[in-house]
Design a protein around this motif. Structure first.
Motif, PDB file in Angstrom:
ATOM      1  N   SER A   1     -24.624  39.576  42.215  1.00  0.00           N
ATOM      2  CA  SER A   1     -25.009  38.702  43.306  1.00  0.00           C
ATOM      3  C   SER A   1     -24.079  37.501  43.377  1.00  0.00           C
ATOM      4  O   SER A   1     -23.396  37.164  42.413  1.00  0.00           O
ATOM      5  N   VAL A   2     -24.083  36.828  44.518  1.00  0.00           N
ATOM      6  CA  VAL A   2     -23.287  35.626  44.713  1.00  0.00           C
ATOM      7  C   VAL A   2     -23.989  34.443  44.062  1.00  0.00           C
ATOM      8  O   VAL A   2     -23.371  33.633  43.380  1.00  0.00           O
ATOM      9  N   GLU A   3     -25.324  34.353  44.262  1.00  0.00           N
ATOM     10  CA  GLU A   3     -26.088  33.236  43.722  1.00  0.00           C
ATOM     11  C   GLU A   3     -27.558  33.620  43.624  1.00  0.00           C
ATOM     12  O   GLU A   3     -28.080  34.325  44.468  1.00  0.00           O
ATOM     13  N   VAL A   4     -28.227  33.125  42.586  1.00  0.00           N
ATOM     14  CA  VAL A   4     -29.669  33.290  42.441  1.00  0.00           C
ATOM     15  C   VAL A   4     -30.321  32.048  43.045  1.00  0.00           C
ATOM     16  O   VAL A   4     -30.042  30.931  42.620  1.00  0.00           O
ATOM     17  N   VAL A   5     -31.187  32.240  44.040  1.00  0.00           N
ATOM     18  CA  VAL A   5     -31.793  31.110  44.738  1.00  0.00           C
ATOM     19  C   VAL A   5     -33.303  31.020  44.538  1.00  0.00           C
ATOM     20  O   VAL A   5     -33.965  30.225  45.194  1.00  0.00           O
ATOM     21  N   GLY A   6     -33.855  31.801  43.615  1.00  0.00           N
ATOM     22  CA  GLY A   6     -35.284  31.702  43.348  1.00  0.00           C
ATOM     23  C   GLY A   6     -35.797  32.869  42.535  1.00  0.00           C
ATOM     24  O   GLY A   6     -35.051  33.784  42.173  1.00  0.00           O
ATOM     25  N   THR A   7     -37.094  32.808  42.237  1.00  0.00           N
ATOM     26  CA  THR A   7     -37.766  33.884  41.513  1.00  0.00           C
ATOM     27  C   THR A   7     -39.111  34.165  42.161  1.00  0.00           C
ATOM     28  O   THR A   7     -39.677  33.310  42.851  1.00  0.00           O
ATOM     29  N   TYR A   8     -39.627  35.367  41.905  1.00  0.00           N
ATOM     30  CA  TYR A   8     -40.929  35.793  42.418  1.00  0.00           C
ATOM     31  C   TYR A   8     -41.593  36.642  41.347  1.00  0.00           C
ATOM     32  O   TYR A   8     -41.023  37.621  40.887  1.00  0.00           O
ATOM     33  N   ASN A   9     -42.796  36.222  40.931  1.00  0.00           N
ATOM     34  CA  ASN A   9     -43.545  36.968  39.929  1.00  0.00           C
ATOM     35  C   ASN A   9     -44.885  37.378  40.533  1.00  0.00           C
ATOM     36  O   ASN A   9     -45.806  36.563  40.631  1.00  0.00           O
ATOM     37  N   PRO A  10     -45.030  38.649  40.948  1.00  0.00           N
ATOM     38  CA  PRO A  10     -46.275  39.093  41.573  1.00  0.00           C
ATOM     39  C   PRO A  10     -47.403  39.342  40.579  1.00  0.00           C
ATOM     40  O   PRO A  10     -48.539  39.557  40.991  1.00  0.00           O
ATOM     41  N   ARG A  11     -47.125  39.295  39.283  1.00  0.00           N
ATOM     42  CA  ARG A  11     -48.139  39.625  38.284  1.00  0.00           C
ATOM     43  C   ARG A  11     -49.057  38.470  37.945  1.00  0.00           C
ATOM     44  O   ARG A  11     -50.100  38.669  37.333  1.00  0.00           O
ATOM     45  N   THR A  12     -48.713  37.254  38.303  1.00  0.00           N
ATOM     46  CA  THR A  12     -49.602  36.129  38.040  1.00  0.00           C
ATOM     47  C   THR A  12     -50.644  36.051  39.148  1.00  0.00           C
ATOM     48  O   THR A  12     -50.494  36.647  40.208  1.00  0.00           O
ATOM     49  N   ASN A  13     -51.704  35.326  38.898  1.00  0.00           N
ATOM     50  CA  ASN A  13     -52.756  35.192  39.900  1.00  0.00           C
ATOM     51  C   ASN A  13     -52.972  33.720  40.200  1.00  0.00           C
ATOM     52  O   ASN A  13     -53.517  33.016  39.364  1.00  0.00           O
ATOM     53  N   PRO A  14     -52.549  33.192  41.338  1.00  0.00           N
ATOM     54  CA  PRO A  14     -51.812  33.842  42.421  1.00  0.00           C
ATOM     55  C   PRO A  14     -50.344  34.054  42.064  1.00  0.00           C
ATOM     56  O   PRO A  14     -49.864  33.482  41.078  1.00  0.00           O
ATOM     57  N   ALA A  15     -49.650  34.826  42.858  1.00  0.00           N
ATOM     58  CA  ALA A  15     -48.242  35.137  42.594  1.00  0.00           C
ATOM     59  C   ALA A  15     -47.418  33.852  42.562  1.00  0.00           C
ATOM     60  O   ALA A  15     -47.643  32.935  43.344  1.00  0.00           O
ATOM     61  N   THR A  16     -46.458  33.788  41.631  1.00  0.00           N
ATOM     62  CA  THR A  16     -45.602  32.616  41.476  1.00  0.00           C
ATOM     63  C   THR A  16     -44.324  32.801  42.283  1.00  0.00           C
ATOM     64  O   THR A  16     -43.632  33.793  42.114  1.00  0.00           O
ATOM     65  N   VAL A  17     -44.028  31.833  43.136  1.00  0.00           N
ATOM     66  CA  VAL A  17     -42.811  31.862  43.948  1.00  0.00           C
ATOM     67  C   VAL A  17     -42.087  30.535  43.747  1.00  0.00           C
ATOM     68  O   VAL A  17     -42.635  29.481  44.052  1.00  0.00           O
ATOM     69  N   LEU A  18     -40.870  30.587  43.218  1.00  0.00           N
ATOM     70  CA  LEU A  18     -40.040  29.400  43.044  1.00  0.00           C
ATOM     71  C   LEU A  18     -38.761  29.612  43.839  1.00  0.00           C
ATOM     72  O   LEU A  18     -38.021  30.559  43.580  1.00  0.00           O
ATOM     73  N   LEU A  19     -38.517  28.741  44.820  1.00  0.00           N
ATOM     74  CA  LEU A  19     -37.366  28.902  45.702  1.00  0.00           C
ATOM     75  C   LEU A  19     -36.569  27.609  45.776  1.00  0.00           C
ATOM     76  O   LEU A  19     -37.143  26.526  45.801  1.00  0.00           O
ATOM     77  N   LYS A  20     -35.255  27.749  45.836  1.00  0.00           N
ATOM     78  CA  LYS A  20     -34.369  26.618  46.076  1.00  0.00           C
ATOM     79  C   LYS A  20     -34.135  26.567  47.582  1.00  0.00           C
ATOM     80  O   LYS A  20     -33.197  27.173  48.105  1.00  0.00           O
ATOM     81  N   ARG A  21     -34.997  25.847  48.284  1.00  0.00           N
ATOM     82  CA  ARG A  21     -34.942  25.845  49.750  1.00  0.00           C
ATOM     83  C   ARG A  21     -33.640  25.280  50.299  1.00  0.00           C
ATOM     84  O   ARG A  21     -33.150  25.750  51.320  1.00  0.00           O
ATOM     85  N   ASP A  22     -33.070  24.290  49.629  1.00  0.00           N
ATOM     86  CA  ASP A  22     -31.817  23.725  50.133  1.00  0.00           C
ATOM     87  C   ASP A  22     -30.696  24.754  50.102  1.00  0.00           C
ATOM     88  O   ASP A  22     -29.895  24.854  51.032  1.00  0.00           O
ATOM     89  N   ARG A  23     -30.639  25.564  49.040  1.00  0.00           N
ATOM     90  CA  ARG A  23     -29.615  26.603  48.952  1.00  0.00           C
ATOM     91  C   ARG A  23     -29.883  27.743  49.940  1.00  0.00           C
ATOM     92  O   ARG A  23     -28.958  28.303  50.522  1.00  0.00           O
ATOM     93  N   ILE A  24     -31.150  28.083  50.153  1.00  0.00           N
ATOM     94  CA  ILE A  24     -31.492  29.118  51.132  1.00  0.00           C
ATOM     95  C   ILE A  24     -31.102  28.649  52.530  1.00  0.00           C
ATOM     96  O   ILE A  24     -30.520  29.406  53.311  1.00  0.00           O
ATOM     97  N   ASP A  25     -31.384  27.384  52.846  1.00  0.00           N
ATOM     98  CA  ASP A  25     -30.980  26.836  54.147  1.00  0.00           C
ATOM     99  C   ASP A  25     -29.464  26.859  54.299  1.00  0.00           C
ATOM    100  O   ASP A  25     -28.940  27.182  55.370  1.00  0.00           O
ATOM    101  N   TYR A  26     -28.750  26.501  53.230  1.00  0.00           N
ATOM    102  CA  TYR A  26     -27.282  26.522  53.269  1.00  0.00           C
ATOM    103  C   TYR A  26     -26.769  27.918  53.599  1.00  0.00           C
ATOM    104  O   TYR A  26     -25.919  28.094  54.470  1.00  0.00           O
ATOM    105  N   TRP A  27     -27.283  28.929  52.905  1.00  0.00           N
ATOM    106  CA  TRP A  27     -26.789  30.292  53.112  1.00  0.00           C
ATOM    107  C   TRP A  27     -27.180  30.838  54.482  1.00  0.00           C
ATOM    108  O   TRP A  27     -26.404  31.556  55.114  1.00  0.00           O
TER     109      TRP A  27
END
Length: 83
Positions: free
Chosen positions: A30-56
């Protein structure tokens, strides 16, 4: 393209949200990792770098369907004001 790359053991999915060329394999380089997603937690954990997602996205990257849904559902983090 911004999409999910699966990591983790068998039957224990954990995903990275990555910026990657569209024609590469799901878990290819990949070019860059911009976040993670874990569906196994309750509720699912979502961590995102919004500034980098907006940039791309401003530079032409397209969101996959699933990443678009995660981005819409993830709460917007409010950073404390500078003193």
């Amino acid at each position: 393209m911004i999409r999910l790359a699966r990591v983790g053991a068998t039957k224990q999915p954990h995903y990275r949200v990555v910026v990657i060329e569209k024609d590469r394999a799901r878990n290819g380089r990949s070019v860059e990792v911009v976040g993670t997603y874990n569906p196994r937690t309750n509720p699912a954990t979502v961590l995102l770098k919004r500034d980098r997602i907006d940039y791309w996205t401003k530079n032409g990257a397209q969101l996959s369907d699933r990443v678009g849904k995660l981005l819409a559902a993830a709460p917007v983090a409010v950073e404390p004001a500078a003193v």
